[in-house]
Design an enzyme around this catalytic site. Structure first.
Site, PDB file in Angstrom:
ATOM      1  N   ASP A 191       0.846  -1.197   0.000  1.00  0.00           N
ATOM      2  CA  ASP A 191       0.000   0.000   0.000  1.00  0.00           C
ATOM      3  C   ASP A 191       0.891   1.260   0.000  1.00  0.00           C
ATOM      4  OD1 ASP A 191      -2.400   1.440   0.346  1.00  0.00           O
ATOM      5  OD2 ASP A 191      -2.227   1.382   2.537  1.00  0.00           O
ATOM      6  N   HIS A 192       0.512   2.268  -0.765  1.00  0.00           N
ATOM      7  CA  HIS A 192       1.245   3.548  -0.812  1.00  0.00           C
ATOM      8  C   HIS A 192       2.753   3.391  -0.996  1.00  0.00           C
ATOM      9  CE1 HIS A 192      -2.150   6.143  -0.014  1.00  0.00           C
ATOM     10  NE2 HIS A 192      -2.547   5.298   0.910  1.00  0.00           N
TER      11      HIS A 192
ATOM     12  N   HIS B  80      -7.250   9.633   5.525  1.00  0.00           N
ATOM     13  CA  HIS B  80      -6.610   8.616   6.368  1.00  0.00           C
ATOM     14  C   HIS B  80      -6.752   8.995   7.842  1.00  0.00           C
ATOM     15  CE1 HIS B  80      -3.965   7.639   2.720  1.00  0.00           C
ATOM     16  NE2 HIS B  80      -4.672   6.559   2.955  1.00  0.00           N
ATOM     17  N   GLY B  81      -6.819   8.007   8.698  1.00  0.00           N
ATOM     18  CA  GLY B  81      -6.891   8.259  10.140  1.00  0.00           C
ATOM     19  C   GLY B  81      -8.316   8.523  10.583  1.00  0.00           C
TER      20      GLY B  81
ATOM     21  N   THR C 136     -11.625   3.970   7.643  1.00  0.00           N
ATOM     22  CA  THR C 136     -11.967   4.070   9.071  1.00  0.00           C
ATOM     23  C   THR C 136     -12.896   5.253   9.322  1.00  0.00           C
ATOM     24  OG1 THR C 136      -9.882   3.078   9.714  1.00  0.00           O
ATOM     25  CG2 THR C 136     -11.001   4.408  11.401  1.00  0.00           C
TER      26      THR C 136
HETATM   27  P1  13P Z   1      -7.669   4.448   7.369  1.00  0.00           P
HETATM   28  O1  13P Z   1      -6.449   4.391   8.229  1.00  0.00           O
HETATM   29  O2  13P Z   1      -8.382   5.731   7.484  1.00  0.00           O
HETATM   30  O3  13P Z   1      -8.566   3.270   7.581  1.00  0.00           O
HETATM   31  O4  13P Z   1      -7.167   4.398   5.845  1.00  0.00           O
HETATM   32  C1  13P Z   1      -6.642   3.225   5.343  1.00  0.00           C
HETATM   33  C2  13P Z   1      -6.010   3.408   4.035  1.00  0.00           C
HETATM   34  O5  13P Z   1      -6.506   4.101   3.173  1.00  0.00           O
HETATM   35  C3  13P Z   1      -4.753   2.701   3.785  1.00  0.00           C
HETATM   36  O6  13P Z   1      -4.184   3.051   2.574  1.00  0.00           O
END
Ligand code: 13P
Length: 277
Positions: A82-83, A177-178, A208
């Site tokens: 991821d990323h 995110h977060g 989330t």
């Molecule tokens: P959250 O941490 O908000 O769930 O986001 C997850 C995410 O997009 C990981 O790439």
């Protein structure tokens, strides 16, 4: 061998009007909890780890564990970086048998994002690995500085998707995110426009805290992969905290079970929504 490409999962999700859950993991207990939930629900799942989290959960330890857990699972599992942005890390994940990698070129000007995603897609595809691209700026932070959200421009999304050869596209529609400050306001009009222009499956990051009805609406508008990280990490720590509060003498084995169970419950809750049940 249950390991498979994310395209297989996202195609199946498209046929059934669902999304595949993509859960970030940082430890063995997180991985076990996610797989226990997916096996109980008999639903495919994506295990992923973000490049920014490798300081706490090194790829050389997590990667082989994720790949071998996917191979042994009773349900189809894709393993995803991821990323990603560092070529050496992207290659390391591909060498380890990850089935897909994300190139996050969202901070780059469009032409450069296209060029770099294209170069990675060419290399990855030659090795049988798929690629997720990103356009637009997600709010919040995933281990780096806080960012202000900038919605994806649908026309730019169309250009990136068609010129880069990516297999899935992450979009910014007010997601972050977060933890959200307040209730997230997702731009479904922008999502609809992107969907009309882009043929590859769409990815919703920042899962989330998004309410169930918003997940369902995003799925109905073509989102096929939904990322959950913070809620998964929080489930691990709250499961541990609860146990230690109740039983001061708890040993590692009780702690391990409490963390796995708590992560499993979080994954089950999200999988029910993503499966449209
Ligand atoms: P959250 O941490 O908000 O769930 O986001 C997850 C995410 O997009 C990981 O790439």
């Amino acid at each position: 061998m249950a390991i498979c490409s994310f395209s297989t999962l996202l195609k199946e999700a498209e046929e059934r009007n669902r999304a595949a859950g993509a859960f970030n993991v940082g430890s063995m207990e997180m991985l076990m909890g996610v797989l226990a939930a997916a096996e109980e629900r008999e639903t495919p799942v994506i295990l992923q780890i973000a490049e920014k989290r490798l300081r706490h959960s090194p790829l050389e330890l997590m990667g082989p564990m994720m790949v071998s857990a996917a191979r042994a699972a009773r349900i189809p599992v894709a393993v995803h970086l991821d990323h990603g942005s560092t070529p050496a890390v992207l290659r390391q994940a591909m060498d380890m048998g990850f089935t897909s990698v994300m190139f996050d070129g969202s901070a780059l000007p469009l032409a450069e994002n296209i060029k770099e995603t294209r170069a990675l897609a060419d290399e990855a595809h030659a090795r049988g690995v798929e690629v997720e691209a990103e356009i637009g700026v997600l709010g919040g932070s995933e281990g780096g500085p806080e960012q202000r959200s900038v919605c994806t421009d649908p026309e730019e999304a169309e250009r990136l998707a068609s010129a880069s050869g990516c297999d899935a596209l992450a979009v910014a529609i007010g997601n972050a995110h977060g933890h959200y400050k307040g209730v997230p306001k997702l731009r479904f009009d922008v999502l609809e426009d992107i969907r009309r222009r882009v043929g590859v499956p769409l990815v919703l990051h920042g899962g989330t805290g998004i309410p169930a009805e918003d997940f369902r609406r995003a799925i109905s508008l073509g989102v096929r992969k939904i990322n959950i990280a913070t809620a998964n990490f929080d489930a691990l720590t709250s499961g541990a905290a609860r146990l230690l509060h109740e039983r001061e003498d708890a040993d590692y084995f009780a702690l391990n079970e409490a963390m796995v169970q708590s992560v499993k419950e979080n994954a089950l809750r999200h999988l029910s929504i993503f499966q449209n049940r």
